[in-house]
Design a protein around this motif. Sequence first.
Motif, short mmCIF file in Angstrom:
data_model
loop_
_atom_site.label_atom_id
_atom_site.label_comp_id
_atom_site.label_asym_id
_atom_site.label_seq_id
_atom_site.Cartn_x
_atom_site.Cartn_y
_atom_site.Cartn_z
N SER A 77 0.83 -1.21 0.00
CA SER A 77 0.00 0.00 0.00
C SER A 77 0.86 1.26 0.00
CB SER A 77 -0.97 0.00 1.18
OG SER A 77 -0.29 0.10 2.41
N GLU A 78 1.97 1.24 0.74
CA GLU A 78 2.87 2.39 0.76
C GLU A 78 3.51 2.62 -0.60
OE1 GLU A 78 5.51 1.41 3.95
OE2 GLU A 78 4.01 1.83 5.49
N GLN A 79 3.85 1.54 -1.29
CA GLN A 79 4.44 1.66 -2.63
C GLN A 79 3.44 2.23 -3.63
OE1 GLN A 79 5.86 -2.43 -3.01
NE2 GLN A 79 7.93 -1.60 -3.24
N VAL A 80 2.20 1.77 -3.54
CA VAL A 80 1.15 2.26 -4.43
C VAL A 80 0.97 3.77 -4.24
CG1 VAL A 80 -1.32 2.19 -4.95
CG2 VAL A 80 -0.05 0.05 -4.63
N VAL A 81 0.85 4.20 -2.99
CA VAL A 81 0.68 5.63 -2.70
C VAL A 81 1.89 6.42 -3.19
CG1 VAL A 81 0.55 7.32 -0.82
CG2 VAL A 81 -1.00 5.34 -0.85
N ALA A 82 3.08 5.90 -3.01
CA ALA A 82 4.29 6.59 -3.46
C ALA A 82 4.28 6.77 -4.98
CB ALA A 82 5.54 5.84 -3.01
N ALA B 277 5.37 -2.89 -9.84
CA ALA B 277 5.87 -2.86 -8.46
C ALA B 277 5.31 -4.03 -7.65
CB ALA B 277 5.51 -1.53 -7.80
N CYS B 278 4.06 -4.34 -7.85
CA CYS B 278 3.44 -5.46 -7.11
C CYS B 278 4.06 -6.79 -7.49
CB CYS B 278 1.93 -5.49 -7.37
SG CYS B 278 1.02 -4.11 -6.62
N LEU B 279 4.33 -6.96 -8.77
CA LEU B 279 4.89 -8.23 -9.24
C LEU B 279 6.33 -8.43 -8.80
CD1 LEU B 279 3.33 -8.36 -12.81
CD2 LEU B 279 2.85 -9.92 -10.90
N GLU B 280 6.99 -7.38 -8.33
CA GLU B 280 8.35 -7.53 -7.80
C GLU B 280 8.37 -8.20 -6.43
OE1 GLU B 280 10.29 -3.73 -7.87
OE2 GLU B 280 10.20 -3.60 -10.05
#
Length: 121
Positions: free
Chosen positions: A59-64, A84-87
């Motif tokens: 969730s933090e990566q998505v917001v970033a 990013a999610c698939l990483e």
Amino acid sequence: MSLDRITLSGLRARGNHGVFDHERENGQTFVVDVALGVDCGPAAAADDLALTVDYGRVSEQVVALVEGPPVDLIETLAQQIADACLEHEGVHEVEVTVHKPEAPIQVPFDDVAVTISRSGR
């Protein structure tokens, strides 16, 4: 393998994405839904966070990404989020929906959204 799903719904952040100057200058709220295709079996059996995806970190990566450098299209933003999610170890597939509820269109509407599905490893 049958995959389980971890779903994050309604992640909200302000971004400056869009093709128009006023979108880049003023920004707007974007809402993101992410569904991660994972195997929850090992984590559930061991009751161990290390064996699953840390959805707080996702969730933090998505917001970033939403708050990060602007792109013209929400399709591009959705792809960046999917990548990013698939990483994350253990994520085999992802579905990302990017909502743009303040899209600059001239008719009454509730939402504009793009949904993409991607698979990895």
